[in-house]
Design an enzyme around this catalytic site. Structure first.
Site, PDB file in Angstrom:
ATOM      1  N   HIS A  96       5.041   3.529  -1.961  1.00 15.80           N
ATOM      2  CA  HIS A  96       5.279   4.499  -0.794  1.00 15.80           C
ATOM      3  C   HIS A  96       5.749   5.995  -1.324  1.00 15.80           C
ATOM      4  O   HIS A  96       6.355   6.010  -2.270  1.00 15.80           O
ATOM      5  CB  HIS A  96       6.145   4.074   0.433  1.00 15.80           C
ATOM      6  CG  HIS A  96       5.693   2.926   1.076  1.00 15.80           C
ATOM      7  ND1 HIS A  96       6.042   2.714   2.378  1.00 15.80           N
ATOM      8  CD2 HIS A  96       4.823   1.810   0.638  1.00 15.80           C
ATOM      9  CE1 HIS A  96       5.392   1.414   2.715  1.00 15.80           C
ATOM     10  NE2 HIS A  96       4.620   0.807   1.592  1.00 15.80           N
TER      11      HIS A  96
ATOM     12  N   CYS B  94      11.410   1.531   3.352  1.00 15.91           N
ATOM     13  CA  CYS B  94      11.875   2.937   2.821  1.00 15.91           C
ATOM     14  C   CYS B  94      13.111   3.354   3.419  1.00 15.91           C
ATOM     15  O   CYS B  94      13.812   3.981   2.898  1.00 15.91           O
ATOM     16  CB  CYS B  94      10.561   3.886   3.024  1.00 15.91           C
ATOM     17  SG  CYS B  94       9.164   3.827   2.219  1.00 15.91           S
TER      18      CYS B  94
ATOM     19  N   CYS C 243       9.084   3.379   7.016  1.00 16.47           N
ATOM     20  CA  CYS C 243       9.060   1.902   7.372  1.00 16.47           C
ATOM     21  C   CYS C 243      10.584   1.224   7.206  1.00 16.47           C
ATOM     22  O   CYS C 243      11.128   1.834   6.392  1.00 16.47           O
ATOM     23  CB  CYS C 243       8.109   1.336   6.652  1.00 16.47           C
ATOM     24  SG  CYS C 243       8.248   1.042   4.763  1.00 16.47           S
TER      25      CYS C 243
ATOM     26  N   GLU D 100       7.774   7.908  -0.010  1.00 16.66           N
ATOM     27  CA  GLU D 100       9.185   8.084  -0.038  1.00 16.66           C
ATOM     28  C   GLU D 100       9.994   7.412  -1.212  1.00 16.66           C
ATOM     29  O   GLU D 100      11.029   8.044  -1.809  1.00 16.66           O
ATOM     30  CB  GLU D 100       9.824   7.367   1.108  1.00 16.66           C
ATOM     31  CG  GLU D 100       9.253   7.843   2.496  1.00 16.66           C
ATOM     32  CD  GLU D 100       8.107   7.096   3.283  1.00 16.66           C
ATOM     33  OE1 GLU D 100       7.191   6.813   2.217  1.00 16.66           O
ATOM     34  OE2 GLU D 100       8.050   6.650   4.213  1.00 16.66           O
TER      35      GLU D 100
END
Length: 150
Positions: A46, A79, A76, A48
């Site tokens: 991801h 993260c 999410c 992040e």
């Protein structure tokens, strides 16, 4: 947020959901990344997490108290957990994620007093632009005959 939005639009070139993240400290951009799950075939790639890893390398520390992470979509649970574990100083995100958001929508991990760290959170910064990029991406997927999205 403008830099994070620039990153987000790069992700669809390799089939990834358009999410961008920028790590900033002391007015300096430490890292700028976009989703790479499809590109790497890695469920943890991801934007992040990639930006956090890069920022930690630049700072030579996993403790990111001086860092602000700017993201185009609400993080999410995975993260958000990493933000807390990395002692991030501040999170700024654009669009809420009603299906998977863990920083206010479904959960509020960043400010849960039961955890060992709380992250200051600001939301809604250029939310319309972040949402529009995502909307266009998913509309394009739905239009494909082999679409996994219904």
């Amino acid at each position: 947020m403008a830099v994070a939005l620039e990153e987000a639009v790069l992700a669809p070139a390799h089939g990834d959901v358009p999410v961008g993240a920028v790590a900033v400290a002391g007015g300096e951009v430490l890292a700028r990344r976009h989703n790479e799950r499809e590109l790497r075939q890695d469920p943890t790639a991801h934007a992040e997490l990639l930006a956090l890893r890069d920022a930690a390398r630049v700072l030579e520390s996993w403790r990111l108290e001086t860092v602000t992470l700017v993201v185009t979509l609400e993080p999410c649970p995975m993260c958000a957990g990493a933000l807390v574990a990395g002692r991030l100083g501040r999170l700024v995100f654009a669009a809420p994620d009603p299906k998977a958001g863990a920083c206010g929508s479904l959960y509020n991990l960043c400010v849960d007093p039961r955890l060992n760290h709380e992250v200051a959170v600001s939301s809604g910064v250029l939310a319309d632009r972040g949402s529009e990029i995502l909307r266009r991406f998913f509309a394009g997927l739905r239009d494909r005959p082999d679409s996994p999205v219904t």
